[in-house]
Design an enzyme around this catalytic site. Structure first.
Site, short mmCIF file in Angstrom:
data_model
loop_
_atom_site.label_atom_id
_atom_site.label_comp_id
_atom_site.label_asym_id
_atom_site.label_seq_id
_atom_site.Cartn_x
_atom_site.Cartn_y
_atom_site.Cartn_z
N SER A 138 -29.89 15.68 -2.96
CA SER A 138 -29.70 16.70 -2.15
C SER A 138 -28.72 17.85 -2.06
O SER A 138 -27.41 16.96 -3.48
CB SER A 138 -29.80 15.97 -0.54
OG SER A 138 -28.49 15.77 -0.32
N LYS A 139 -28.45 18.37 -1.48
CA LYS A 139 -26.88 18.72 -1.50
C LYS A 139 -26.34 18.96 -1.46
O LYS A 139 -24.84 18.46 -2.29
CB LYS A 139 -27.02 20.58 -0.64
CG LYS A 139 -27.55 21.72 -1.29
CD LYS A 139 -27.18 22.65 -0.25
CE LYS A 139 -27.38 24.09 -0.46
NZ LYS A 139 -27.92 25.14 -1.79
N ARG A 140 -25.60 17.67 -0.78
CA ARG A 140 -24.71 17.07 -0.23
C ARG A 140 -24.23 16.00 -1.73
O ARG A 140 -23.08 15.68 -1.90
CB ARG A 140 -24.74 15.69 0.88
CG ARG A 140 -25.50 14.38 0.63
CD ARG A 140 -25.92 14.06 1.99
NE ARG A 140 -26.62 13.47 1.94
CZ ARG A 140 -26.54 12.04 1.38
NH1 ARG A 140 -25.85 11.71 1.01
NH2 ARG A 140 -28.55 11.81 1.13
#
Ligand code: GLU
Ligand code: ZN
Length: 473
Positions: free
Chosen positions: A252-254
């Site tokens: 994911s984005k993180r």
């Protein structure tokens, strides 16, 4: 020999890295053998497939360097290439299955099916369709239809027997048909179910290699049953291990990246992303350590070099390839990549010289922007540079300015003269110069920087440093 492979995305969002890797592998596998590659849009989830995502998808794939011989944009002999434009084709096939009693309408409501699953779970059995509508006769169907029930269409799976499925990556697996249960091939709203449209399209389009995510592994037996029932040839399937974040969680984005678009927006070069993705769960053997050209990536790609372990996204690795890609780009490619940050303050010739100069010091356009600002304006010294400037006495700057004039700003002669006159050498000499001329202690080669900056601006920066030293005492 692979004749044709494909990528068959559902355009329900921006292309995420896992799917980008799948697309790349499928493309590499086809092109390795000189085979065809096709792009098919699986837009059967109508509400979630706006045109905007399809356009973005094509753009992102092109950016990554992929091309296709058949697709929604360029057509081809086996089109259309959007599933919602193929409903007529599916309709005929449904009829064939109905006529052969290999499919039947199912009138169960979602509530009935949920209750059925619940009861099975409570009894400790794996949930699967009970077969309630299997043997309905015409009268019973008519009755249900009179109630307004819209049937789905189910595929009839034999209740005994086993199916062997061979996977390129996972090897052979055996499934008990009884466990599969009859499954939906057309939803009650008339739209084709994934199992069905995906399988028949591959067969109809002549695809002989399907590479896709591991999440589809358990769909394969059902798809093979459909193809067998229709007398169609099944492709070879290979299911790529999942792509996870560095912590083992779904990407994911993180983790620093979720979609190809994000990477592109951050300034990653497609060569870097290609080189990185092509190594996620696949190795290039001897050639693994160096940046490979497009041609090499294809030539050296091997299906049997795909592993079974989940691949982990590692931003540091991607940045490593980014640095390599920056180093191996041509000057023109770099200038083009940096065009959005290189403003009008540089002439075309200066632009090329400037990107060459900063090439070793940048990995991303933002860094180029920083160097450009340090180049065109009097640079604001950073913390470290400021310390050095504070420690350098005014006398040094006076000598620096005088020798600069005496040697007409010629770098080599100036440095030699300044060494003699100031008694400084090495770091003691270059750090203050670097601090004054660039505002930082590390950066592009100083001789080239000075040359490009021109005598006038060098002079100004030296005297500015002198003034700063005078104020400081
Ligand atoms: N539309 C499916 C997906 O995006 C395709 C799976 C496949 O490649 O067969 O997951
Ligand atoms: Zn039913």
């Amino acid at each position: 020999m692979i004749q044709k492979s494909r990528f068959a995305p559902s355009p329900t969002g921006y292309l995420h890295l896992g799917n980008a890797r799948t697309a790349l592998f499928a493309w590499l596998a086809a092109r390795h053998d000189g085979g065809h590659f096709l792009l098919r849009i699986e837009d059967t989830d109508r509400e979630r497939s706006p045109q905007q995502y399809e356009d973005a998808l094509l753009e992102d794939l092109r950016w990554l360097g992929l091309d296709w011989d058949e697709g929604p944009d360029c057509g081809g002999d086996f089109g259309p290439y959007r599933q919602m434009e193929r409903l007529g084709i599916y309709g005929e096939l449904y009829q064939r299955l109905l006529d052969a009693h290999l499919a039947y309408p199912c009138y169960c409501t979602p509530e009935m099916l949920a209750a059925e699953r619940e009861a099975q779970r409570a009894a400790g059995r794996a949930p699967r369709y009970s077969g309630r509508c299997r043997e309905l006769d015409a009268a019973a169907r008519a009755e249900l239809e009179a109630l307004g029930r819209q049937p789905s269409l189910r595929f009839r799976v034999a209740s005994t027997g086993r199916l062997r499925v061979d996977d390129l990556i996972w090897g052979e697996r055996e499934y008990s048909l009884e466990d599969l249960g009859d499954f939906v091939i057309r939803r009650s709203d008339g739209s084709p179910a994934f199992f069905f449209a995906n399988a028949v399209d591959d067969a109809l389009m002549g695809v002989d290699l399907v590479l896709r995510g591991e999440d589809h592994l358990s769909n394969t037996p059902r798809q093979i049953l459909i193809l067998q029932a229709l007398g169609m040839k099944a492709p070879t399937y290979g299911h790529l291990p999942l792509l996870l974040g560095s912590d083992g969680q779904p990407l994911s984005k993180r983790h620093g990246a979720a979609s190809l678009r994000d990477l592109r927006a951050e300034g990653f070069l497609p060569e870097a992303v290609r080189n990185y993705l092509a190594r996620l769960g696949h190795h290039y053997g001897e050639a693994d350590g160096r940046l490979l050209t497009d041609e090499e990536l294809r030539r050296e790609f091997r299906l049997d070099a795909i592993g079974r372990a989940p691949a982990h996204f590692d931003l540091a690795q991607l940045e490593h390839w980014q640095a390599q890609a920056v180093q191996s780009s041509t000057t023109e490619q770099l200038a083009q990549w940096l065009a959005p940050v290189l403003d009008e303050s540089l002439s075309p010739a200066e632009r090329l010289a400037f990107v060459e100069l900063i090439r070793p010091n940048i990995r991303f356009p933002a860094q180029a922007r920083d160097w450009l600002q340090r180049f065109v304006r009097d640079p604001e010294p950073d913390e470290e540079a400021l310390d050095v400037l504070r420690e350098t006495p005014e006398a040094f700057w006076m000598v620096a300015a005088a020798t600069f004039e005496a040697e007409n700003g010629d770098w080599k002669d100036w440095v030699t003269a300044l060494q003699e006159a100031s008694g400084r050498r090495g770091r003691a000499l270059f750090q203050p110069l670097r601090a004054a001329l660039t505002g930082r202690l590390h950066g592009p080669e100083l001789a080239g920087w000075c040359r490009l900056l021109g005598a006038e601006r060098c002079r100004q920066r030296l005297s500015q440093a002198g003034r700063r030293a005078r104020v400081a005492v």
